[in-house]
Design a protein around this motif. Structure first.
Motif, mmCIF file in Angstrom:
data_model
loop_
_atom_site.group_PDB
_atom_site.id
_atom_site.type_symbol
_atom_site.label_atom_id
_atom_site.label_comp_id
_atom_site.label_asym_id
_atom_site.label_seq_id
_atom_site.Cartn_x
_atom_site.Cartn_y
_atom_site.Cartn_z
ATOM 1 N N ASP A 157 47.965 32.258 5.317
ATOM 2 C CA ASP A 157 47.899 31.131 6.261
ATOM 3 C C ASP A 157 48.999 31.234 7.318
ATOM 4 O O ASP A 157 48.748 31.027 8.512
ATOM 5 N N LYS A 159 48.355 34.195 9.737
ATOM 6 C CA LYS A 159 47.302 33.824 10.689
ATOM 7 C C LYS A 159 47.877 32.946 11.808
ATOM 8 O O LYS A 159 47.583 33.148 12.986
ATOM 9 N N GLU A 160 48.713 31.997 11.432
ATOM 10 C CA GLU A 160 49.339 31.110 12.425
ATOM 11 C C GLU A 160 50.238 31.903 13.377
ATOM 12 O O GLU A 160 50.253 31.652 14.586
ATOM 13 N N GLU A 217 48.027 34.026 15.728
ATOM 14 C CA GLU A 217 47.369 33.196 16.742
ATOM 15 C C GLU A 217 48.365 32.556 17.710
ATOM 16 O O GLU A 217 47.964 31.877 18.652
ATOM 17 N N GLY A 218 49.665 32.779 17.490
ATOM 18 C CA GLY A 218 50.681 32.263 18.406
ATOM 19 C C GLY A 218 51.035 30.808 18.192
ATOM 20 O O GLY A 218 51.661 30.187 19.054
ATOM 21 N N ASN A 219 50.673 30.253 17.041
ATOM 22 C CA ASN A 219 50.950 28.839 16.776
ATOM 23 C C ASN A 219 52.354 28.594 16.242
ATOM 24 O O ASN A 219 52.878 27.490 16.386
ATOM 25 N N ILE A 220 52.947 29.611 15.606
ATOM 26 C CA ILE A 220 54.337 29.528 15.149
ATOM 27 C C ILE A 220 55.000 30.882 15.377
ATOM 28 O O ILE A 220 54.312 31.888 15.531
ATOM 29 N N THR A 221 56.318 30.876 15.388
ATOM 30 C CA THR A 221 57.041 32.137 15.554
ATOM 31 C C THR A 221 57.123 32.872 14.220
ATOM 32 O O THR A 221 56.992 32.262 13.149
ATOM 33 N N ASN A 252 60.000 31.413 12.129
ATOM 34 C CA ASN A 252 59.670 30.153 11.465
ATOM 35 C C ASN A 252 58.702 30.369 10.307
ATOM 36 O O ASN A 252 58.815 29.728 9.264
#
Length: 107
Positions: free
Chosen positions: A14, A17-18, A21-25, A28
């Motif tokens: 998970d 994947k994030e 997709e550029g949703n978190i560094t 992080n």
């Protein structure tokens, strides 16, 4: 080194994947996996493997059987046949690489 749990592998997918997709560094994501109890180096390896699988590129890090199967299942579930084909190319390249460096045959 403590064994990587199936729950940690599921969480690593998970997070990877994030990140992809550029949703978190990546930092992080790694921090979150460490808080979840995963060794930072192992977490980094699983994130790296996800990125390679999504791009159809050689993975040089190992994964356990559950992790490999889970990642393939989820990649197919999320991205369909095209994504799975890339992931399988990556896995095939990894198996060839692993056999070469370990001088063993993967069954």
């Amino acid at each position: 080194m403590p064994k990587i749990t199936n729950d940690q592998i599921i969480k690593s997918f998970d997070i990877a994947k994030e990140i992809f997709e550029g949703n978190i560094t990546q930092k992080n994501g790694l921090d979150e996996l460490v808080l979840f109890g995963m060794n930072r180096n192992s977490a980094s390896d699983y994130i790296y493997n996800y990125q390679c699988m999504m791009d159809g590129k050689l993975m040089t890090r190992n994964s356990n059987t559950f992790g490999t199967e889970y990642y393939l299942d989820k990649i197919f579930e999320n991205g369909g046949e095209t994504a799975l084909q890339k992931a399988l190319i990556s896995l095939s390249l990894h198996l060839d690489y692993y056999e070469e460096v370990s001088k063993t045959k993967v069954i």
